[in-house]
Design an enzyme around this catalytic site. Structure first.
Site, mmCIF file in Angstrom:
data_model
loop_
_atom_site.group_PDB
_atom_site.id
_atom_site.type_symbol
_atom_site.label_atom_id
_atom_site.label_comp_id
_atom_site.label_asym_id
_atom_site.label_seq_id
_atom_site.Cartn_x
_atom_site.Cartn_y
_atom_site.Cartn_z
ATOM 1 N N GLN A 294 -14.741 -3.181 0.705
ATOM 2 C CA GLN A 294 -15.491 -4.423 0.607
ATOM 3 C C GLN A 294 -16.818 -4.177 -0.113
ATOM 4 O O GLN A 294 -17.528 -3.211 0.184
ATOM 5 C CB GLN A 294 -15.751 -4.990 1.996
ATOM 6 C CG GLN A 294 -14.502 -5.454 2.717
ATOM 7 C CD GLN A 294 -13.934 -6.739 2.150
ATOM 8 O OE1 GLN A 294 -14.636 -7.506 1.489
ATOM 9 N NE2 GLN A 294 -12.665 -6.992 2.397
ATOM 10 N N TYR B 144 -1.293 -4.655 4.162
ATOM 11 C CA TYR B 144 -2.263 -4.456 3.083
ATOM 12 C C TYR B 144 -3.452 -3.688 3.660
ATOM 13 O O TYR B 144 -4.617 -4.044 3.481
ATOM 14 C CB TYR B 144 -2.719 -5.785 2.483
ATOM 15 C CG TYR B 144 -1.616 -6.771 2.177
ATOM 16 C CD1 TYR B 144 -0.919 -6.726 0.972
ATOM 17 C CD2 TYR B 144 -1.259 -7.752 3.101
ATOM 18 C CE1 TYR B 144 0.094 -7.642 0.693
ATOM 19 C CE2 TYR B 144 -0.252 -8.665 2.838
ATOM 20 C CZ TYR B 144 0.419 -8.609 1.631
ATOM 21 O OH TYR B 144 1.416 -9.515 1.365
ATOM 22 N N GLU C 257 0.388 0.141 3.370
ATOM 23 C CA GLU C 257 -0.394 0.097 2.134
ATOM 24 C C GLU C 257 0.455 0.673 1.012
ATOM 25 O O GLU C 257 1.168 1.657 1.211
ATOM 26 C CB GLU C 257 -1.688 0.899 2.309
ATOM 27 C CG GLU C 257 -2.424 1.272 1.050
ATOM 28 C CD GLU C 257 -2.882 0.070 0.243
ATOM 29 O OE1 GLU C 257 -2.720 0.104 -0.995
ATOM 30 O OE2 GLU C 257 -3.373 -0.900 0.841
ATOM 31 N N ASP D 273 -4.489 -8.566 5.273
ATOM 32 C CA ASP D 273 -5.611 -8.747 4.352
ATOM 33 C C ASP D 273 -5.081 -8.635 2.932
ATOM 34 O O ASP D 273 -5.304 -7.632 2.244
ATOM 35 C CB ASP D 273 -6.682 -7.690 4.641
ATOM 36 C CG ASP D 273 -7.937 -7.862 3.792
ATOM 37 O OD1 ASP D 273 -8.046 -8.891 3.099
ATOM 38 O OD2 ASP D 273 -8.791 -6.952 3.814
ATOM 39 N N CYS E 182 -9.621 -13.673 0.853
ATOM 40 C CA CYS E 182 -10.752 -13.789 -0.066
ATOM 41 C C CYS E 182 -10.559 -14.929 -1.053
ATOM 42 O O CYS E 182 -11.360 -15.079 -1.978
ATOM 43 C CB CYS E 182 -10.976 -12.468 -0.809
ATOM 44 S SG CYS E 182 -9.557 -11.906 -1.755
#
Length: 431
Positions: A251, A283, A307, A360, A387
């Site tokens: 982030q 994710y 991932e 995410d 996001c």
């Protein structure tokens, strides 16, 4: 309006400029006006303004794009741009991208982001209520407000063109704009950035300054971008330390890892959480959110972090090593869920139904296939970190159609002076 409405305006023709009344905000950092009944998406303005805008794209039947070149009647919420390199005083082609809301008072930026979320939730998810966008607190104050929404980026990507110019791209372009400063970046990132250097190799430059103060600058080497060698760096979140690649995902707002850790911990309904269930972190990156769950519910919590990047998964495995029940898997999320759906036993399905899934996804969202497979596995609750509010709203709509209810949602202004916003939503099975 002259020219061919089916094609890009000719460079040889004089640019077409229109006087426009700006009436609303749209997703993507642009604003809405109309000309002879056609929607025009206009940058570098805001609702309530009358502007002179230069038409730049007429390829679409339903809308055109334009850039503001002069403000005829300004909004009360307009302010001098926080970044001169992106300001309206420059020709639109020479404006640096990445600070498309920098001319708007910070509190009003959040109201505009709220409006985008509310519109997307209503149209795409059938949800009438949308969250207000929260400014980031630090020591009891809104630290970003005190800095006018600057000095928050801990990671910046710059580009070097074939002539050696260093800078960001112009908006919606691959044209490098040389700049003298980076006001959204922290001071340490700005100092480390090779702004103004010459004779550099064409390619990508990544600058990262960690929470521990380590500075990493990854440049193209003799082999170009293919040969770039990122470093392993460490980020600290509370008492936790995370290893990751200097060019890997983390982030970018200096407070975002802490904010999202707390938000995910708060979003999990503990009455529905079973630490022995088949809990998932999709994710998962280097394990930030899996660690948030583990910290809240204890080291024996069972959680599998998925991932797609192998090196990132290796870091996640090390970062989550102290959680006895933590596992890491290298796979694309859709492939992992497809395999899980096909091979899971009755016992695994029971544990999945009792499980909590944190996801995410990238800006494009989870997508229909992942949503359908998750709904088919029917976990007790989903905590969705997003996001992009439009992608979130789309996925929420599909999840509601598949039997999930939106229980709560919060939005955080983790990208001041841009149109981006982060949201954390909790969904549970209906009935």
């Amino acid at each position: 309006m002259g020219g061919d409405s089916k094609g890009q305006a000719s460079e040889a023709a004089a640019p077409v400029e229109l006087e426009l009344e700006v009436t609303g905000v749209a997703h993507g950092g642009v604003f809405v006006a109309r000309h002879e009944g056609r929607v025009v998406f206009v940058s570098d303005t805001l609702p309530g303004e009358r502007v002179l805008a230069r038409v730049s794209d007429t390829r679409h039947d339903r809308f055109w794009r334009a850039e503001t070149v002069r403000v005829l009647e300004p909004s009360e919420h307009r302010r001098p741009h926080v970044w001169q390199a992106s300001s309206i005083e420059r020709d639109p082609a020479d404006r640096a991208g990445g600070a498309e809301f920098g001319h708007i008072e910070l509190g009003h930026q959040r109201e505009l982001k709220h409006q985008v979320i509310a519109d997307a939730f209503t149209r795409m998810a059938g949800v009438a209520e949308a969250p207000e966008v929260e400014g980031i607190q630090e020591s009891g104050k809104r630290a970003d407000d005190e800095r006018d929404g600057t000095r928050w980026r801990t990671r910046v990507r710059l580009h070097v063109d074939e002539e050696g110019n260093v800078g960001p791209y112009a908006a919606r372009s691959h044209r490098v704009i040389p700049v003298a400063d980076l006001p959204l970046a922290t001071e340490a990132v700005e100092r480390a950035a090779p702004l103004g250097e010459t004779q550099m190799r064409e390619g990508i430059i990544d600058i990262a300054v960690t929470s521990e103060g380590f500075v990493s600058v990854t440049r193209p080497d003799a082999a170009g971008d293919i040969g770039r060698r990122p470093q392993v760096v460490h980020e600290r979140v509370g008492d936790r330390r995370f290893a990751l690649e200097s060019t890997g995902f983390w982030q970018v707002h200096r407070k975002a890892p802490e904010v999202l850790t707390r938000a995910v911990q708060d979003a999990v309904d503990d009455s529905l959480f079973d630490p022995r269930a088949f809990n998932l972190d999709l994710y998962g990156g280097v394990g930030l959110l899996a660690a948030a769950v583990g910290d809240r519910f204890g080291p024996t919590t069972r959680i599998t972090s998925v991932e797609s990047d192998e090196r990132t998964t290796d870091h996640a495995a090390a970062n989550l090593a102290e959680w006895i029940g933590a596992q890491t898997v290298t796979a694309r999320v859709e492939d992992y869920l497809r395999d899980l759906t096909a091979r899971s036993s009755a016992g695994e399905r029971s544990r999945l139904r009792a499980g909590t899934v944190v996801l995410d996804p990238p800006r494009s969202g989870a997508g229909r296939e992942v949503v359908d497979m998750l709904a088919g596995l029917a976990p007790a609750q989903l905590v969705y970190v997003a996001c992009d509010p439009v992608a979130l709203a789309r996925d929420l709509g599909w999840l509601r159609d598949r039997g999930y209810e939106l229980r709560s949602v919060r939005a955080f202004d983790l990208f001041p002076n841009t149109h981006h916003v982060e949201a954390v939503a909790t969904l549970t099975r209906a009935g």
